[in-house]
Design a protein around this motif. Structure first.
Motif, PDB file in Angstrom:
ATOM      1  N   LEU A  46      80.021  53.063  14.243  1.00 52.91           N
ATOM      2  CA  LEU A  46      80.513  53.697  13.570  1.00 52.91           C
ATOM      3  C   LEU A  46      80.767  52.669  12.010  1.00 52.91           C
ATOM      4  CD1 LEU A  46      82.562  55.665  12.877  1.00 52.91           C
ATOM      5  CD2 LEU A  46      84.422  54.522  13.510  1.00 52.91           C
ATOM      6  N   PHE A  47      80.666  51.016  12.149  1.00 49.99           N
ATOM      7  CA  PHE A  47      80.267  50.235  10.800  1.00 49.99           C
ATOM      8  C   PHE A  47      79.107  50.238  10.167  1.00 49.99           C
ATOM      9  CE2 PHE A  47      79.110  46.275   9.039  1.00 49.99           C
ATOM     10  CZ  PHE A  47      80.548  46.082   8.233  1.00 49.99           C
ATOM     11  N   LEU A  48      78.006  50.753  11.345  1.00 41.29           N
ATOM     12  CA  LEU A  48      76.641  50.113  10.733  1.00 41.29           C
ATOM     13  C   LEU A  48      76.230  51.642   9.789  1.00 41.29           C
ATOM     14  CD1 LEU A  48      74.157  48.824  13.751  1.00 41.29           C
ATOM     15  CD2 LEU A  48      74.482  48.443  11.623  1.00 41.29           C
ATOM     16  N   LEU A  49      76.824  52.926   9.942  1.00 36.25           N
ATOM     17  CA  LEU A  49      76.578  54.362   9.926  1.00 36.25           C
ATOM     18  C   LEU A  49      77.642  54.674   8.559  1.00 36.25           C
ATOM     19  CD1 LEU A  49      77.076  57.048  12.637  1.00 36.25           C
ATOM     20  CD2 LEU A  49      75.106  56.431  11.210  1.00 36.25           C
ATOM     21  N   LEU A  50      78.855  53.070   8.311  1.00 42.07           N
ATOM     22  CA  LEU A  50      79.359  54.082   7.623  1.00 42.07           C
ATOM     23  C   LEU A  50      79.559  52.946   6.405  1.00 42.07           C
ATOM     24  CD1 LEU A  50      82.689  55.860   8.640  1.00 42.07           C
ATOM     25  CD2 LEU A  50      80.436  57.050   7.486  1.00 42.07           C
ATOM     26  N   GLU A  51      79.106  52.201   7.021  1.00 43.13           N
ATOM     27  CA  GLU A  51      79.683  50.481   6.063  1.00 43.13           C
ATOM     28  C   GLU A  51      77.793  49.414   6.101  1.00 43.13           C
ATOM     29  OE1 GLU A  51      81.934  49.289   4.802  1.00 43.13           O
ATOM     30  OE2 GLU A  51      83.126  50.703   5.647  1.00 43.13           O
ATOM     31  N   GLU A  73      73.864  49.639   4.795  1.00 40.80           N
ATOM     32  CA  GLU A  73      72.819  50.680   4.108  1.00 40.80           C
ATOM     33  C   GLU A  73      72.237  51.173   4.940  1.00 40.80           C
ATOM     34  OE1 GLU A  73      71.027  48.949   1.039  1.00 40.80           O
ATOM     35  OE2 GLU A  73      72.461  48.692  -0.316  1.00 40.80           O
ATOM     36  N   LEU A  74      71.921  51.067   6.282  1.00 42.28           N
ATOM     37  CA  LEU A  74      70.937  52.094   7.454  1.00 42.28           C
ATOM     38  C   LEU A  74      70.816  53.361   7.174  1.00 42.28           C
ATOM     39  CD1 LEU A  74      70.134  50.865   9.919  1.00 42.28           C
ATOM     40  CD2 LEU A  74      71.706  51.434  10.871  1.00 42.28           C
ATOM     41  N   THR A  75      72.351  54.177   6.909  1.00 48.48           N
ATOM     42  CA  THR A  75      72.357  55.282   6.747  1.00 48.48           C
ATOM     43  C   THR A  75      72.542  55.606   4.908  1.00 48.48           C
ATOM     44  OG1 THR A  75      74.423  55.363   7.216  1.00 48.48           O
ATOM     45  CG2 THR A  75      72.743  55.834   9.033  1.00 48.48           C
ATOM     46  N   GLY A  76      71.894  55.033   4.208  1.00 47.37           N
ATOM     47  CA  GLY A  76      72.309  55.651   3.033  1.00 47.37           C
ATOM     48  C   GLY A  76      73.130  54.116   2.408  1.00 47.37           C
ATOM     49  N   ASP A  77      73.140  53.833   1.290  1.00 44.78           N
ATOM     50  CA  ASP A  77      74.206  52.611   0.318  1.00 44.78           C
ATOM     51  C   ASP A  77      75.297  53.397   0.133  1.00 44.78           C
ATOM     52  OD1 ASP A  77      74.811  51.435  -1.371  1.00 44.78           O
ATOM     53  OD2 ASP A  77      73.841  52.397  -3.450  1.00 44.78           O
ATOM     54  N   PRO A  78      76.609  52.062   1.055  1.00 46.83           N
ATOM     55  CA  PRO A  78      77.953  52.850   0.857  1.00 46.83           C
ATOM     56  C   PRO A  78      78.206  53.061  -0.670  1.00 46.83           C
ATOM     57  CG  PRO A  78      77.546  50.690   1.910  1.00 46.83           C
ATOM     58  CD  PRO A  78      76.294  51.734   1.635  1.00 46.83           C
ATOM     59  N   ALA A  79      77.650  52.271  -1.374  1.00 50.17           N
ATOM     60  CA  ALA A  79      78.071  52.663  -2.747  1.00 50.17           C
ATOM     61  C   ALA A  79      78.134  53.926  -3.345  1.00 50.17           C
ATOM     62  CB  ALA A  79      77.760  51.173  -3.667  1.00 50.17           C
ATOM     63  N   ALA A  80      76.917  53.668  -3.241  1.00 49.97           N
ATOM     64  CA  ALA A  80      76.631  56.049  -3.701  1.00 49.97           C
ATOM     65  C   ALA A  80      77.293  56.864  -3.027  1.00 49.97           C
ATOM     66  CB  ALA A  80      75.047  55.897  -3.496  1.00 49.97           C
ATOM     67  N   ARG A  81      77.511  56.097  -1.612  1.00 45.86           N
ATOM     68  CA  ARG A  81      78.594  57.268  -0.907  1.00 45.86           C
ATOM     69  C   ARG A  81      79.455  57.392  -1.623  1.00 45.86           C
ATOM     70  NH1 ARG A  81      76.441  56.186   3.703  1.00 45.86           N
ATOM     71  NH2 ARG A  81      77.161  54.482   4.269  1.00 45.86           N
ATOM     72  N   VAL A  82      80.637  56.187  -1.820  1.00 46.63           N
ATOM     73  CA  VAL A  82      81.776  56.830  -2.792  1.00 46.63           C
ATOM     74  C   VAL A  82      81.854  56.704  -4.269  1.00 46.63           C
ATOM     75  CG1 VAL A  82      83.532  54.476  -3.634  1.00 46.63           C
ATOM     76  CG2 VAL A  82      82.677  54.126  -1.356  1.00 46.63           C
ATOM     77  N   MET A 111      76.913  41.439   9.598  1.00 43.80           N
ATOM     78  CA  MET A 111      78.120  40.622  10.841  1.00 43.80           C
ATOM     79  C   MET A 111      79.564  39.944  10.945  1.00 43.80           C
ATOM     80  SD  MET A 111      76.334  41.320  13.207  1.00 43.80           S
ATOM     81  CE  MET A 111      77.818  41.192  14.611  1.00 43.80           C
ATOM     82  N   VAL A 112      78.900  38.943   9.089  1.00 41.78           N
ATOM     83  CA  VAL A 112      80.148  38.921   9.157  1.00 41.78           C
ATOM     84  C   VAL A 112      80.945  39.773   8.574  1.00 41.78           C
ATOM     85  CG1 VAL A 112      81.082  37.480   7.040  1.00 41.78           C
ATOM     86  CG2 VAL A 112      79.624  36.596   7.692  1.00 41.78           C
ATOM     87  N   ARG A 113      80.831  40.506   7.562  1.00 34.86           N
ATOM     88  CA  ARG A 113      81.382  41.688   7.746  1.00 34.86           C
ATOM     89  C   ARG A 113      81.782  42.609   8.784  1.00 34.86           C
ATOM     90  NH1 ARG A 113      76.829  44.947   3.956  1.00 34.86           N
ATOM     91  NH2 ARG A 113      78.467  46.544   4.177  1.00 34.86           N
ATOM     92  N   TYR A 114      81.211  42.870   9.563  1.00 31.48           N
ATOM     93  CA  TYR A 114      81.153  43.809  11.058  1.00 31.48           C
ATOM     94  C   TYR A 114      82.859  42.801  11.616  1.00 31.48           C
ATOM     95  CZ  TYR A 114      81.586  45.214  15.441  1.00 31.48           C
ATOM     96  OH  TYR A 114      82.097  45.993  16.482  1.00 31.48           O
ATOM     97  N   ASP A 126      86.150  59.716   1.017  1.00 30.16           N
ATOM     98  CA  ASP A 126      87.315  58.801   2.244  1.00 30.16           C
ATOM     99  C   ASP A 126      87.069  57.776   2.920  1.00 30.16           C
ATOM    100  OD1 ASP A 126      89.533  57.258   1.748  1.00 30.16           O
ATOM    101  OD2 ASP A 126      90.681  58.890   1.477  1.00 30.16           O
ATOM    102  N   ILE A 127      86.030  56.794   3.114  1.00 26.69           N
ATOM    103  CA  ILE A 127      85.335  56.211   3.875  1.00 26.69           C
ATOM    104  C   ILE A 127      86.454  55.507   4.558  1.00 26.69           C
ATOM    105  CG2 ILE A 127      83.678  54.273   4.513  1.00 26.69           C
ATOM    106  CD1 ILE A 127      82.369  56.376   2.858  1.00 26.69           C
ATOM    107  N   ALA A 128      87.363  54.569   3.432  1.00 26.10           N
ATOM    108  CA  ALA A 128      88.694  54.184   4.856  1.00 26.10           C
ATOM    109  C   ALA A 128      89.126  55.129   5.758  1.00 26.10           C
ATOM    110  CB  ALA A 128      89.170  52.989   3.859  1.00 26.10           C
ATOM    111  N   LEU A 129      89.430  55.903   5.115  1.00 24.65           N
ATOM    112  CA  LEU A 129      90.636  56.816   5.930  1.00 24.65           C
ATOM    113  C   LEU A 129      89.507  57.623   7.220  1.00 24.65           C
ATOM    114  CD1 LEU A 129      92.754  58.236   5.721  1.00 24.65           C
ATOM    115  CD2 LEU A 129      92.135  59.755   4.565  1.00 24.65           C
ATOM    116  N   LEU A 130      88.307  57.999   6.989  1.00 21.39           N
ATOM    117  CA  LEU A 130      87.375  58.944   7.891  1.00 21.39           C
ATOM    118  C   LEU A 130      86.695  57.427   8.775  1.00 21.39           C
ATOM    119  CD1 LEU A 130      85.048  61.015   7.917  1.00 21.39           C
ATOM    120  CD2 LEU A 130      83.699  59.524   6.945  1.00 21.39           C
TER     121      LEU A 130
END
Lengths: 311, 554
Positions: free
Chosen positions: A23-28, A30-39, A63-66, A275-279
């Motif tokens: 979930l972290f890799l998918l949403l947080e 850039e593996l599946t796109g830029d999270p900044a662009a998503r938001v 890893m630190v972020r995870y 709404d990434i956090a909620l998702l």
């Protein structure tokens, strides 16, 4: 049995960690796109995105972020919802409760109904009753929820005018508003459970120990209740446990159609609003329920079926 | 209500125009009231008798339930959805009110006067109005709001409406547009209850601009108190917010203190969010769960008309879907590509298919035949051969691929409109790929996407919407159109009082905008809503600026 339970719970935690990583890799990341662009949206410029990454700590190693993200999750800090402008937990818990109410009533009606019909059907395989129940079950299960929701609305809201058309519960809980969503869910789901029960019952009824019980002169009722049912209900038990998981996240269509403010509708809203956090929180809860029900099903299955043993 | 003793000299010219048949009586009323004349005075001058509204005797009390999306509504100055303002309109109020008849009447300002050159507007504020926190409403509140709206940091779309109060700082923003700030003394406190707006160029539409939905007047301490109306609902209106949950519910309760505006009938107004499925709204009103709904979708219109007990209202409006091209993004930097796409459009076919013929055909310049300043340009006709030729000249002899975003923010007719354009454009070799987006996500990209359909709400004067949407550098200029010649033409039109001259100036405004091919704008659409027959005193508003002060339940 204790070892089995501990092992299962350990496996459940391990699964959750793996899922959280995915979930972290998918949403947080850039593996599946830029999270900044998503938001910020696909047409935001790099300057805006960089500012957003800086503000939200996205420039730290993955890893630190995870670990930080997981730690926040474990301590109940689920973040802030962009859409609802508040803590995710405050938004999610009432919605979970609403879906629990919907699920409770669906199960309260669906389980006795489907088990009874399944057992009756399986007891006399090939009879008129069996065929009627089977055809009816296949028919209702094959009609998608959005179609039956339209049909029931047309009938009970616009035609007969018996029931309210939506279930927003804006004026407080009202059981009448729950009738249509529950009806749609029961109709969709009962056929599946009934068919599974029927198949299981039919199989048991042809087994040798049942034949022996009948031949040795035990009353038919006693054969069914004492000998057939326990074995026949093992398979439906697993199916029913899996329905809990389906109810939690699979009710999106029904909740959307009837404007019911539940967990399924919340997942949809979180997705539509980026709404990434909620998702993330919703996804983790849905996965937790899926894994927990699976674990319970496994443990319960072992308990019900002495032939299965884990050392 | 205080009557203005003196009248603006232009009112007499309008009277002459009306007598000679150049403008209708209603248009005379609009202009005269904009210039500060009371509705009663203007009506008398025009020999206009208002039809009496035959409402049944209105009862006090009751709870009105209204189906509508509930969105965050923190800052009225930055609203970008009408729905937010419908809740807020009952808490905070405006200096003026433009009614369903497009006539602008006094509200928090009890009267106003314009200087002969329309560069100075004096608003006399109503005395005795109290904020819900006990403070007196006064000129400081109005000065605070203008100062805040006209600060680019606020992010208010009002910047586009009050351009005549702005000056350039000499700096440029990231897009190369000039950064503007409010001219010193552009808003002037004359005394505690008088405020004057000093403009650098004449503008007739100032009063109507002040009922544009992000111009609600908030308390002078709005920012100090947190800047969030939903958490600190201080207002001058008759209701206060008692419950608010985004996506679910907004409950307004009648304030205990007497309302300055007279009797208010409803005890409570409950706005209920029923999601984005038009069918849910129809089901809710049919089963009496709500008494009215914000909008009736085209897909449910006919069904609603056939349900007993539901009154369907429809009104021609200047609401529209603008398929705009971002002139700073390739391939739309090339005017030939923009013109080619525009030439493929068959506006009548668009209206008939996408909106079932319910509306008015438009001409790609965002001015409607029902706008009083409309100038009729030669009919714009579909020209596939011309489109192909332009496309070839632009370097696309074998056609071009485009992606058009559409969010269905006002209904699926938006998607249908793009689909019709897709069919027409294909004839000229333009292959449009439709990107249908969730509504909420659309608003993330509406000012950024190269090609997309955006809905624009009704504005009583064309110059209002043109100033908001196409003036250089304003926040809602989604096409990034920047043409100083057009800006100047618009400013001239805004400042011209004489009806004939004003129309003549609008010719230039419309022609430049159409020729610059900023948009494909095929039609203006009629709008619909529905209320149950127990709702008394409800009036459909072309902008859906619903206000339930005078509504009661049978």
């Amino acid at each position: 049995m204790v070892t089995l339970v501990i092992k299962r719970i350990g496996f459940m935690i391990f699964t959750m960690i793996i899922v959280s990583l995915i979930l972290f890799l998918l949403l947080e990341t850039e593996l599946t796109g830029d999270p900044a662009a998503r938001v910020l949206g696909q047409f935001s410029n790099e300057e805006q995105r960089e500012l957003w990454r800086e503000q939200h700590g996205y420039n730290q190693p993955v890893m630190v972020r995870y670990v930080k993200w997981l730690g926040n999750f474990a301590t109940g800090d689920l973040g802030e919802s962009i859409r609802f402008k508040g803590p995710v937990a405050d938004v999610m818990l009432p919605r979970l409760w609403n879906t629990a109410i919907l699920g409770f009533w669906t199960f309260a009606i669906m389980i006795p109904l489907s088990l009874t019909l399944g057992v009756l059907s399986g007891m006399r395989e090939g009879s008129m009753l069996d065929r009627s129940i089977s055809v009816f079950g296949i028919l209702t299960t094959s009609v998608p929820e959005f179609a039956s929701a339209v049909f029931f609305s047309a009938l009970f809201v616009f035609g007969l005018k018996w029931l309210p058309g939506t279930s927003s519960m804006s004026g407080g809980f009202e059981f009448r508003q729950l009738i249509l969503p529950v009806m749609v869910l029961v109709v969709y789901d009962f056929g599946y459970v009934a068919r599974m029960t029927r198949a299981s019952m039919a199989e048991v009824m042809t087994s040798q120990y049942i034949r022996t019980a009948v031949l040795k002169g035990l009353p038919y009722k006693s054969v069914i209740v004492k000998h057939a049912l326990r074995n026949a209900l093992i398979a439906p038990f697993t199916v029913i446990m899996l329905q809990i998981n389906w109810l939690l996240s699979g009710v999106i269509v029904v909740e959307f159609f009837f404007a019911y403010k539940g967990f399924g509708a919340l997942i949809l809203e979180a997705s539509l609003n980026n709404d990434i956090a909620l998702l993330e929180a919703c996804a983790m809860v849905a996965v937790f329920v899926a894994v927990a029900t699976q674990t319970l099903a496994d443990i319960g299955y072992t308990f019900l079926n002495p032939r299965i043993r884990f050392s | 209500m205080k009557e203005i003793e003196t009248t603006h000299p232009a009112i007499h010219d309008f009277k002459v125009d009306m007598d000679k048949g150049r403008i209708t009586r209603r248009q005379f009323l609009r202009y005269a009231t904009l210039l500060g004349m009371s509705v009663a005075g203007a009506s008398q001058m025009a020999g206009f008798t208002w039809p009496k509204k035959a409402f049944a005797a209105q009862k006090r009390g009751g709870v009105l339930k209204f189906g509508m999306l509930i969105q965050e509504m923190a800052d009225p100055g930055t609203y970008s959805w009408t729905e937010k303002s419908v809740v807020a309109r009952h808490i905070v109020e405006y200096l003026v009110e433009t009614g369903p008849d497009n006539i602008t009447r006094p509200y928090l300002a009890e009267s106003w006067e314009a200087s002969d050159d329309l560069k100075s507007w004096t608003f006399n504020l109503r005395k005795g109005v109290k904020w819900s926190n006990g403070d007196d409403f006064n000129a400081d509140d109005v000065v605070f709001n203008f100062t805040r709206w006209l600060d680019p940091k606020t992010g208010s779309s009002n910047l586009g409406l009050f351009d005549a109060m702005l000056e350039e700082t000499g700096e440029k923003d990231a897009k190369g547009n000039p950064v503007k700030r409010m001219i010193k003394n552009a808003v002037q406190k004359v005394d505690n209850h008088t405020v004057r707006l000093n403009l650098k160029s004449p503008v007739l539409s100032i009063p109507e601009n002040l009922y544009n939905y992000p111009t609600a007047i908030v308390h002078r301490n709005f920012e100090k108190d947190g800047g969030d109306l939903s958490k600190n609902p201080v207002g001058t209106g008759p209701y206060t917010l008692s419950e608010f949950r985004v996506g679910e519910l907004a409950v307004l309760k009648k304030r205990k203190e007497p309302y300055w505006g007279g009797e208010v009938f409803l005890d409570e107004i409950r706005f209920v969010d029923l999601g984005q499925d038009a069918g849910a709204y129809l089901a809710a009103i049919a089963s009496k769960q709500v008494d009215g709904i914000f909008a009736l979708d085209l897909t449910t219109l006919e069904a609603a008309k056939n349900i007993p007990g539901i009154n369907v209202s429809d009104i021609p409006s200047t609401q529209t879907g603008v398929i705009r091209m971002k002139v700073t993004e390739k391939p739309f930097t090339d005017i030939r590509v923009r013109k080619a796409l525009q030439k493929t459009c068959d506006a009548k076919r668009q209206l008939d298919i996408a909106h079932r013929g319910l509306g008015i055909v438009a001409e790609h310049h965002h001015v409607a035949k029902i706008h009083p300043e409309y100038f009729a340009l030669p009919a714009f006709k579909q020209d596939i051969a011309g489109a192909k030729k332009l496309l070839a000249e632009a370097g696309y002899p074998n056609g071009i691929e485009l992606t058009c975003n559409v969010g269905n923010t006002d209904g699926v007719w938006e998607q249908d409109s793009v689909a019709v354009l897709k069919e027409d454009a294909a004839k000229a070799g333009i292959n449009i790929k439709m990107n249908v987006m969730p509504t909420a996500q659309y608003w993330d990209v509406w000012t950024k996407a190269p090609l997309s359909l955006t809905t624009w709400t009704h504005r009583p004067l064309a110059v209002m919407v043109l100033g908001l949407a196409y003036r250089t550098g304003v926040p809602w200029n989604e096409s990034s159109y920047a043409n100083p010649e057009w800006d100047a033409a618009l400013t001239e039109a805004e400042s011209t009082l004489d009806v004939e001259k004003r129309r003549a100036k609008m010719e230039k405004v419309e022609k430049i905008l159409q020729d610059d091919a900023v948009m494909i704008q095929p039609f203006f659409r009629s709008v619909f809503t529905a209320v149950r027959d127990n709702v008394v005193g409800f009036e459909m508003h072309p902008t859906r600026y619903f206000r339930f002060h005078k509504v009661s339940l049978a």
